[in-house]
Design a protein around this motif. Structure first.
Motif, PDB file in Angstrom:
ATOM      1  N   THR A 181      53.145  11.987  41.265  1.00 35.33           N
ATOM      2  CA  THR A 181      54.313  12.914  41.831  1.00 35.33           C
ATOM      3  C   THR A 181      53.978  12.839  43.472  1.00 35.33           C
ATOM      4  O   THR A 181      52.950  12.948  43.952  1.00 35.33           O
ATOM      5  N   VAL A 182      55.262  12.666  44.206  1.00 35.36           N
ATOM      6  CA  VAL A 182      55.171  12.454  45.827  1.00 35.36           C
ATOM      7  C   VAL A 182      56.423  13.394  46.168  1.00 35.36           C
ATOM      8  O   VAL A 182      57.524  13.362  45.511  1.00 35.36           O
ATOM      9  N   ALA A 183      56.088  14.189  47.019  1.00 39.06           N
ATOM     10  CA  ALA A 183      57.358  14.952  47.777  1.00 39.06           C
ATOM     11  C   ALA A 183      57.708  13.910  48.733  1.00 39.06           C
ATOM     12  O   ALA A 183      57.249  13.510  49.774  1.00 39.06           O
ATOM     13  N   LEU A 184      59.254  13.784  48.614  1.00 35.28           N
ATOM     14  CA  LEU A 184      60.016  12.889  49.617  1.00 35.28           C
ATOM     15  C   LEU A 184      61.002  13.957  50.344  1.00 35.28           C
ATOM     16  O   LEU A 184      61.502  14.986  49.814  1.00 35.28           O
ATOM     17  N   ARG A 185      61.475  13.334  51.785  1.00 35.14           N
ATOM     18  CA  ARG A 185      62.671  14.000  52.193  1.00 35.14           C
ATOM     19  C   ARG A 185      63.802  13.952  50.916  1.00 35.14           C
ATOM     20  O   ARG A 185      63.841  12.733  50.954  1.00 35.14           O
ATOM     21  N   ARG A 215      67.818  10.379  48.488  1.00 36.27           N
ATOM     22  CA  ARG A 215      69.134  10.433  48.044  1.00 36.27           C
ATOM     23  C   ARG A 215      69.750   8.676  48.525  1.00 36.27           C
ATOM     24  O   ARG A 215      70.300   8.062  47.929  1.00 36.27           O
ATOM     25  N   ARG A 216      69.244   8.596  49.612  1.00 38.28           N
ATOM     26  CA  ARG A 216      69.742   7.222  50.181  1.00 38.28           C
ATOM     27  C   ARG A 216      68.907   6.034  49.504  1.00 38.28           C
ATOM     28  O   ARG A 216      69.665   4.967  49.146  1.00 38.28           O
ATOM     29  N   ALA A 217      67.840   6.227  49.065  1.00 35.69           N
ATOM     30  CA  ALA A 217      66.858   5.321  48.309  1.00 35.69           C
ATOM     31  C   ALA A 217      67.604   5.234  46.782  1.00 35.69           C
ATOM     32  O   ALA A 217      68.029   4.081  46.333  1.00 35.69           O
ATOM     33  N   GLN A 218      68.207   6.244  46.330  1.00 33.34           N
ATOM     34  CA  GLN A 218      68.860   6.361  44.964  1.00 33.34           C
ATOM     35  C   GLN A 218      70.265   5.698  45.023  1.00 33.34           C
ATOM     36  O   GLN A 218      70.655   4.782  44.217  1.00 33.34           O
ATOM     37  N   SER A 277      65.709   0.070  39.257  1.00 28.64           N
ATOM     38  CA  SER A 277      65.474   1.406  39.309  1.00 28.64           C
ATOM     39  C   SER A 277      64.890   1.892  40.679  1.00 28.64           C
ATOM     40  O   SER A 277      64.214   1.149  41.685  1.00 28.64           O
ATOM     41  N   PHE A 278      64.805   3.230  40.699  1.00 27.79           N
ATOM     42  CA  PHE A 278      64.253   3.762  41.839  1.00 27.79           C
ATOM     43  C   PHE A 278      62.593   3.606  41.921  1.00 27.79           C
ATOM     44  O   PHE A 278      62.027   3.156  43.024  1.00 27.79           O
ATOM     45  N   ALA A 279      61.818   3.555  40.806  1.00 26.56           N
ATOM     46  CA  ALA A 279      60.498   3.361  40.714  1.00 26.56           C
ATOM     47  C   ALA A 279      60.102   1.979  41.095  1.00 26.56           C
ATOM     48  O   ALA A 279      59.311   1.600  41.955  1.00 26.56           O
ATOM     49  N   ALA A 280      60.956   0.976  40.825  1.00 25.38           N
ATOM     50  CA  ALA A 280      61.025  -0.403  41.101  1.00 25.38           C
ATOM     51  C   ALA A 280      61.035  -0.540  42.724  1.00 25.38           C
ATOM     52  O   ALA A 280      60.509  -1.369  43.423  1.00 25.38           O
ATOM     53  N   LEU A 281      62.129   0.004  43.304  1.00 24.52           N
ATOM     54  CA  LEU A 281      62.191   0.168  44.696  1.00 24.52           C
ATOM     55  C   LEU A 281      61.004   0.688  45.455  1.00 24.52           C
ATOM     56  O   LEU A 281      60.607   0.189  46.426  1.00 24.52           O
ATOM     57  N   VAL A 282      60.528   1.948  45.019  1.00 24.53           N
ATOM     58  CA  VAL A 282      59.124   2.530  45.510  1.00 24.53           C
ATOM     59  C   VAL A 282      58.113   1.557  45.364  1.00 24.53           C
ATOM     60  O   VAL A 282      57.353   1.393  46.286  1.00 24.53           O
TER      61      VAL A 282
END
Length: 123
Positions: A55-59, A64-67, A82-87
């Protein structure tokens, strides 16, 4: 009143019980014919290690831009599915940059101990 007896189709039935397998073309690899054995394809990535939920708090705007980036580039070469792959990819690149700048280009060892949680120092 009893249910009617169920019967399987006989040899004279127009219903065929044999499978009709059709080739599927995905555009990823060349179609394989029965005479041609399937070639082993080397994995594009190293063996995946286990993932753990984090769990990480993001702006909000950043997330939303990453998604949106994932949605627009998932099917493109170099995109993330996926979002997880991008992170994961972004963290890998940033860790490599930090190792190059601050650790003599030697990758950081995984943390074997605990990690401080809570408010950052000086806040």
């Amino acid at each position: 009143m009893s249910a009617p007896e169920r019967r399987r189709p006989g040899a004279n039935s127009p219903i065929r019980l044999t499978a009709n397998v059709e080739p599927v073309r995905t555009g990823v690899e060349a179609p394989v014919t029965p005479e041609q054995p399937r070639q082993q394809i080397a994995p594009a990535e190293p063996v995946k290690e286990a993932t753990i939920p984090t769990t990480v708090a993001l702006r909000e705007g950043l997330k939303r831009r990453a998604q949106t980036a994932v949605l627009h580039t998932a099917a493109l070469p170099g995109g993330y599915r996926s979002f997880a792959a991008l992170v994961d990819g972004a963290l890998e690149r940033e860790l490599e940059r930090l190792a190059n700048e601050h650790n003599g280009s030697v990758p950081f060892e995984p943390n074997a101990g605990g990690f401080r949680t809570g408010r950052p120092f000086g806040s």
